[in-house]
Design an enzyme around this catalytic site. Structure first.
Site, mmCIF file in Angstrom:
data_model
loop_
_atom_site.group_PDB
_atom_site.id
_atom_site.type_symbol
_atom_site.label_atom_id
_atom_site.label_comp_id
_atom_site.label_asym_id
_atom_site.label_seq_id
_atom_site.Cartn_x
_atom_site.Cartn_y
_atom_site.Cartn_z
ATOM 1 N N GLY A 88 0.823 -1.219 0.000
ATOM 2 C CA GLY A 88 0.000 0.000 0.000
ATOM 3 C C GLY A 88 0.849 1.257 0.000
ATOM 4 O O GLY A 88 2.070 1.208 0.159
ATOM 5 N N ASP A 250 4.340 -4.638 -7.463
ATOM 6 C CA ASP A 250 3.678 -3.399 -7.036
ATOM 7 C C ASP A 250 4.181 -2.201 -7.841
ATOM 8 O O ASP A 250 3.644 -1.099 -7.694
ATOM 9 C CB ASP A 250 3.875 -3.153 -5.534
ATOM 10 C CG ASP A 250 5.337 -3.176 -5.132
ATOM 11 O OD1 ASP A 250 6.004 -4.194 -5.380
ATOM 12 O OD2 ASP A 250 5.824 -2.176 -4.582
ATOM 13 N N ASN A 251 5.203 -2.408 -8.650
ATOM 14 C CA ASN A 251 5.716 -1.321 -9.484
ATOM 15 C C ASN A 251 5.417 -1.560 -10.951
ATOM 16 O O ASN A 251 6.070 -0.981 -11.821
ATOM 17 C CB ASN A 251 7.221 -1.145 -9.268
ATOM 18 C CG ASN A 251 7.534 -0.626 -7.869
ATOM 19 O OD1 ASN A 251 6.691 -0.002 -7.229
ATOM 20 N ND2 ASN A 251 8.737 -0.890 -7.393
HETATM 21 P P1 AMP Z 1 8.890 1.466 -3.461
HETATM 22 O O1 AMP Z 1 10.182 0.746 -3.253
HETATM 23 O O2 AMP Z 1 9.023 2.940 -3.574
HETATM 24 O O3 AMP Z 1 8.083 0.878 -4.561
HETATM 25 O O4 AMP Z 1 8.051 1.263 -2.098
HETATM 26 C C1 AMP Z 1 7.698 0.012 -1.623
HETATM 27 C C2 AMP Z 1 6.760 0.165 -0.437
HETATM 28 O O5 AMP Z 1 7.405 0.809 0.668
HETATM 29 C C3 AMP Z 1 5.519 0.975 -0.722
HETATM 30 O O6 AMP Z 1 4.470 0.376 0.007
HETATM 31 C C4 AMP Z 1 5.867 2.341 -0.177
HETATM 32 O O7 AMP Z 1 4.725 3.086 0.155
HETATM 33 C C5 AMP Z 1 6.681 1.975 1.070
HETATM 34 N N1 AMP Z 1 7.626 3.030 1.461
HETATM 35 C C6 AMP Z 1 8.795 3.372 0.860
HETATM 36 N N2 AMP Z 1 9.409 4.390 1.508
HETATM 37 C C7 AMP Z 1 8.616 4.726 2.557
HETATM 38 C C8 AMP Z 1 8.679 5.704 3.611
HETATM 39 N N3 AMP Z 1 9.711 6.544 3.728
HETATM 40 N N4 AMP Z 1 7.676 5.742 4.513
HETATM 41 C C9 AMP Z 1 6.633 4.895 4.425
HETATM 42 N N5 AMP Z 1 6.509 3.962 3.465
HETATM 43 C C10 AMP Z 1 7.477 3.863 2.544
HETATM 44 MG MG MG Z 2 6.479 1.378 -5.568
#
Ligand code: AMP
Ligand code: MG
Length: 485
Positions: A88, A250-251
């Protein structure tokens, strides 16, 4: 004062499993860093509104967009092959949806706007440099004409973010045709929530796809369409030397736009197994692995859709297999077409796949710069001296072998116009992006603006931008990228 535009939140009507409310987690002192007024105009969004203090507060995540109900989207995801049942938006929110004059709906998503219920241990924040990086690379994609989410604005929050060091915090406004990912369907399937699956399917079909042709059931039509878009997208990435870096489920967005520019990179020197991401230790998401990984992700989508594909599981699996089998041939066809354009090879020959593979072998052996090779080759095809290619290869022999191999198929009249349209002069080179981000962190946005201007029309050389075309020197080369988020 311009009347406030009216946004909506259609996503809130979907089953509760798929979203959660967010609180407006205030940025203490928001200020503009970048506004994409050209994009606002394209979307039919009032530019005067975008410049207003009200828009600044809304895009900082301090106040809701007029008419919208901000929410965090829920989704699952396979991250590096391991399943996380509930990810999420941990630090993002669907701030609202906007209907453009042509009737299309666009999500406005704020990234870095504060911790949500999905934040786990994260702080909900984003660094200015990570948000600027996404802005620059996504706008580079727009310039290249490759489907991608866009960036409408970056707002500095006025609050520090603590990563390896203290950094300025920022919020990015991302525009996308949808934020529904493969992982969103996985969430619905993992919870055996048929209503949620159906609702997602209907929403995406209505929003982003043409109606199913007669005789094709909507779930199968959807699966087929997503597969077709990804086959085309991955081929386009690879034709510009792009490595996404985190192709987790998720990406992967179902409308076929490139999403989530974390540790991504355009490669400089060509190597098929090139990886940049500091966390991709095993090369799972290397340049040449991307088609196989996309297919792996699409298989997770097909699994999630099984109950909709047919009531009988065996039949559903057969349908899924038949559709998934279309991916690799479609990818190969797009990739060969793209490469033929880059090489100026006219027509289509049965052995083009092998010939293209040999092109890459020469490039790899020559340790040659991906973008500059094709740019110089375009100039050679247009009549320039072929000696200009030689210094790009590690040895003269490799350069000669590459040229001879190219000429054999190109013949006396390569399609130089196709080459000009397919071979960018400018890509978002890592060392230039890093340089711009460092300057921005020190308060100087001039290098960012200059880079963005060149990347907006990347197929034509612009005066005074020679340095942006050049590959990095050994000292300048960026070897790793970080989620650095
Ligand atoms: P991502 O690697 O950007 O695709 O993120 C993967 C997951 O980690 C997603 O659910 C993001 O919302 C969560 N996420 C990444 N960085 C943060 C952060 N600094 N605070 C809260 N959630 C994060
Ligand atoms: Mg992501």
């Amino acid at each position: 004062m311009a009347a406030a535009p009216a946004f909506t939140t259609t996503y809130a009507q979907l089953p509760a499993l798929l979203h959660h409310t967010v609180t407006q987690d205030a940025a203490s002192n928001p200020s503009w860093v970048l506004r994409n007024e050209a994009l606002a105009s394209q979307l039919g969004l009032d530019v005067d509104w975008l410049r207003s203090p009200a828009a600044l507060q809304a895009l900082a995540g301090n106040t809701p967009l007029p008419g919208a109900t901000p929410l965090a989207m829920a989704y699952s995801g396979h991250q590096f092959g391991g399943f996380s049942p509930l990810l999420g938006d941990g630090r993002a929110q669907l701030a609202g949806e906007w209907r453009a004059p042509d009737g299309t709906l666009h999500d406005l998503h704020l990234k870095g706007s504060g911790a949500t219920v999905f934040a786990r241990n994260g702080d909900g924040r984003a660094t200015l440099s990570a948000m600027l990086r996404e802005y620059i690379v996504s706008e580079a994609f727009a310039g290249l004409g490759i489907p991608s989410t866009r960036s409408l604005a970056v707002v500095a929050t006025g609050d520090p973010v603590y990563r390896q060091k203290k950094e300025p915090g920022a919020v990015l406004t991302r525009i996308a045709r949808t934020h529904v990912r493969v992982g969103t369907f996985q969430l619905a399937a993992a919870n055996r929530d048929r209503d949620a699956l159906e609702a997602l399917l209907q929403r995406e079909l209505a929003r982003n796809f043409v109606s199913p042709p007669a005789g094709l059931a909507p779930p199968r039509h959807f699966l087929r369409s997503v597969i077709a878009r990804q086959a085309s997208l991955i081929a386009q990435w690879m034709c510009v030397g792009f490595i996404h870096g985190v192709m987790n489920t998720d990406n992967m967005q179902v409308a076929g736009e490139t999403i989530d520019f974390g540790p991504c990179a355009f490669m400089d020197r060509f190597h098929p197994q090139k990886v940049f991401s500091s966390i991709d230790q095993y090369g799972r998401y290397a340049w040449d692995k991307q088609p196989a990984i996309a297919l792996w992700n699409l298989t997770r989508l097909a699994e999630s859709l099984l109950t909709l594909l047919d009531d009988e599981q065996d039949k559903a699996i057969t349908i899924a297999r038949e559709e998934l089998a279309l991916f690799m041939p479609a990818f190969e066809q797009h990739f060969e077409e793209g490469m033929r354009a880059k090489l100026g090879w006219r027509g289509a020959n049965a052995d083009d796949g092998e010939r293209i593979a040999t092109v890459f072998t020469h490039m790899m052996r020559g340790n040659a710069d991906f973008t500059l090779i094709f740019r110089r080759l375009t100039q050679v095809a247009g009549g320039a001296d072929e000696a200009m290619l030689t210094p790009l290869f590690a040895t003269q022999e490799e350069a000669a072998a590459f040229l001879a191999h190219w000429r054999e198929r190109a013949g006396p009249a390569p399609d130089v116009n196709a080459m000009r349209r397919a071979n960018p002069v400018y890509i978002a080179r890592n060392h230039r992006v890093e340089e711009a981000l460092a300057a921005a962190n020190a308060g100087d946005l001039a290098p960012t603006h200059r880079l963005l201007a060149a990347l907006a029309t990347p197929f034509s050389a612009q005066d005074g931008c020679d340095d942006l075309e050049q590959p990095p020197t050994d000292e300048e080369e960026v070897r790793q990228t970080f989620c650095g988020t």
